[in-house]
Design a protein around this motif. Structure first.
Motif, PDB file in Angstrom:
ATOM      1  N   GLY A   3       0.934  -1.458  -0.114  1.00  0.00           N
ATOM      2  CA  GLY A   3      -0.065   0.142  -0.158  1.00  0.00           C
ATOM      3  C   GLY A   3       0.705   1.496   0.045  1.00  0.00           C
ATOM      4  N   LEU A   4       2.026   1.212   0.875  1.00  0.00           N
ATOM      5  CA  LEU A   4       2.843   2.358   0.733  1.00  0.00           C
ATOM      6  C   LEU A   4       3.527   2.593  -0.592  1.00  0.00           C
ATOM      7  CD1 LEU A   4       4.372   4.775   2.414  1.00  0.00           C
ATOM      8  CD2 LEU A   4       5.971   2.985   2.964  1.00  0.00           C
ATOM      9  N   PHE A   5       4.038   1.473  -1.149  1.00  0.00           N
ATOM     10  CA  PHE A   5       4.607   1.659  -2.374  1.00  0.00           C
ATOM     11  C   PHE A   5       3.747   2.416  -3.522  1.00  0.00           C
ATOM     12  CE2 PHE A   5       5.938   0.292  -6.594  1.00  0.00           C
ATOM     13  CZ  PHE A   5       7.007   0.681  -6.607  1.00  0.00           C
ATOM     14  N   LEU A   6       2.299   1.740  -3.506  1.00  0.00           N
ATOM     15  CA  LEU A   6       1.313   2.317  -4.252  1.00  0.00           C
ATOM     16  C   LEU A   6       0.775   3.748  -4.269  1.00  0.00           C
ATOM     17  CD1 LEU A   6      -1.030  -0.836  -4.463  1.00  0.00           C
ATOM     18  CD2 LEU A   6       0.628   0.075  -6.303  1.00  0.00           C
ATOM     19  N   ASN A   7       1.021   4.208  -2.891  1.00  0.00           N
ATOM     20  CA  ASN A   7       0.537   5.469  -2.592  1.00  0.00           C
ATOM     21  C   ASN A   7       1.790   6.381  -3.088  1.00  0.00           C
ATOM     22  OD1 ASN A   7      -1.847   5.137  -1.380  1.00  0.00           O
ATOM     23  ND2 ASN A   7      -0.878   4.831   0.657  1.00  0.00           N
ATOM     24  N   LEU A  12       3.854  10.097  -7.252  1.00  0.00           N
ATOM     25  CA  LEU A  12       5.019  10.427  -8.247  1.00  0.00           C
ATOM     26  C   LEU A  12       4.347  10.484  -9.567  1.00  0.00           C
ATOM     27  CD1 LEU A  12       7.482   7.853  -7.193  1.00  0.00           C
ATOM     28  CD2 LEU A  12       7.833  10.547  -7.174  1.00  0.00           C
ATOM     29  N   ASP A  13       3.087   9.709  -9.682  1.00  0.00           N
ATOM     30  CA  ASP A  13       2.089  10.011 -11.005  1.00  0.00           C
ATOM     31  C   ASP A  13       1.842  11.452 -11.050  1.00  0.00           C
ATOM     32  OD1 ASP A  13       0.989   9.374 -13.407  1.00  0.00           O
ATOM     33  OD2 ASP A  13      -0.887   9.048 -12.276  1.00  0.00           O
ATOM     34  N   ARG A  14       1.095  11.809  -9.895  1.00  0.00           N
ATOM     35  CA  ARG A  14       0.462  13.269  -9.988  1.00  0.00           C
ATOM     36  C   ARG A  14       1.457  14.329 -10.349  1.00  0.00           C
ATOM     37  NH1 ARG A  14      -2.527  10.808  -5.825  1.00  0.00           N
ATOM     38  NH2 ARG A  14      -1.071  11.803  -4.131  1.00  0.00           N
ATOM     39  N   ILE A  15       2.606  13.983  -9.620  1.00  0.00           N
ATOM     40  CA  ILE A  15       3.876  15.178  -9.660  1.00  0.00           C
ATOM     41  C   ILE A  15       4.216  15.340 -11.336  1.00  0.00           C
ATOM     42  CG2 ILE A  15       6.081  15.718  -9.049  1.00  0.00           C
ATOM     43  CD1 ILE A  15       5.476  14.697  -6.448  1.00  0.00           C
ATOM     44  N   THR A  16       4.252  13.867 -11.967  1.00  0.00           N
ATOM     45  CA  THR A  16       4.689  13.860 -13.212  1.00  0.00           C
ATOM     46  C   THR A  16       3.685  14.419 -14.037  1.00  0.00           C
ATOM     47  OG1 THR A  16       5.840  11.924 -12.522  1.00  0.00           O
ATOM     48  CG2 THR A  16       5.676  12.307 -14.956  1.00  0.00           C
ATOM     49  N   ILE A 153       6.002  -1.482 -11.982  1.00  0.00           N
ATOM     50  CA  ILE A 153       5.673  -2.433 -10.496  1.00  0.00           C
ATOM     51  C   ILE A 153       4.501  -1.987  -9.910  1.00  0.00           C
ATOM     52  CG2 ILE A 153       6.725  -2.862  -8.509  1.00  0.00           C
ATOM     53  CD1 ILE A 153       9.560  -1.896  -9.508  1.00  0.00           C
ATOM     54  N   ALA A 154       4.099  -0.751  -9.769  1.00  0.00           N
ATOM     55  CA  ALA A 154       2.878  -0.429  -9.330  1.00  0.00           C
ATOM     56  C   ALA A 154       1.647  -0.947 -10.237  1.00  0.00           C
ATOM     57  CB  ALA A 154       2.637   1.312  -9.281  1.00  0.00           C
ATOM     58  N   ALA A 155       1.609  -1.083 -11.514  1.00  0.00           N
ATOM     59  CA  ALA A 155       0.726  -1.508 -12.196  1.00  0.00           C
ATOM     60  C   ALA A 155       0.513  -3.089 -11.875  1.00  0.00           C
ATOM     61  CB  ALA A 155       1.060  -1.284 -13.750  1.00  0.00           C
ATOM     62  N   VAL A 156       1.703  -3.789 -11.715  1.00  0.00           N
ATOM     63  CA  VAL A 156       1.592  -5.311 -11.429  1.00  0.00           C
ATOM     64  C   VAL A 156       0.942  -5.645  -9.835  1.00  0.00           C
ATOM     65  CG1 VAL A 156       2.959  -7.419 -11.005  1.00  0.00           C
ATOM     66  CG2 VAL A 156       3.352  -5.712 -13.163  1.00  0.00           C
TER      67      VAL A 156
END
Length: 167
Positions: A3-7, A12-16, A153-156
């Motif tokens: 959960g921490l990794f996905l958060n 990072l996606d929002r920043i990107t 990694i998050a997608a998997v």
């Protein structure tokens, strides 16, 4: 931990995505200004053209992890449309380990000496009168590669057991 990794990946996606939005706005403004100045007033600025090039390069590099995070990647295989979610989950995991991580990891590794050199000399535009800071723009390539690995990694991880793939 998952959960921490996905958060973190979501942050990072929002920043990107925000960086991509800023880059596209700057690109549009720069190109519009270039066109108006050139065809309206007969004036050209190399620095402004470099700025448009820099904005485009940043947008292009950072669009890859954003596309992957939003599920915009394209499946090349023809079998996947007939298979169930468990097959897609396994195919995504195999593609991540065999292709995505090695390819983007190699990109970071192979590009590192050039990037280090660009930072050492504070590389600028090759054009006379061009902008400084090309080394900063070149830095977005390994950053984008690292972000792509994180989003893969998050997608998997998002498509965990019993949840289906993120295509």
């Amino acid at each position: 931990m998952r959960g921490l990794f996905l958060n973190i990946a979501a942050l990072l996606d929002r920043i990107t995505r925000a960086a991509c939005m800023v880059a596209v706005l700057l690109l549009v403004a720069a190109v519009l200004t270039i066109v108006v100045l050139r065809y309206g007033f007969g004036v050209g600025y190399i620095g402004l053209q470099d700025f448009a090039n820099y904005a485009f390069a940043i947008l292009l590099a950072l669009s890859v992890p954003v596309c992957l995070a939003q599920g915009g990647h394209v499946r090349v295989e023809v079998i996947s449309e007939r298979m169930g979610p468990s097959y897609l989950r396994i195919a995504d995991a195999v593609a991540l380990v065999l292709f995505l991580i090695p390819a983007f990891g190699l990109l970071i590794w192979a590009y590192w000496p050039e990037l280090r050199y660009a930072w050492q000399i504070r590389e600028a535009s090759i054009e006379t009168g061009g902008l400084p800071g090309l080394y900063l723009v070149k830095t977005t390539l390994p950053i984008a590669a690292g972000l792509t690995i994180v989003q893969g990694i998050a997608a998997v991880l998002r498509a965990g057991p019993g949840e289906g793939a993120s295509s």
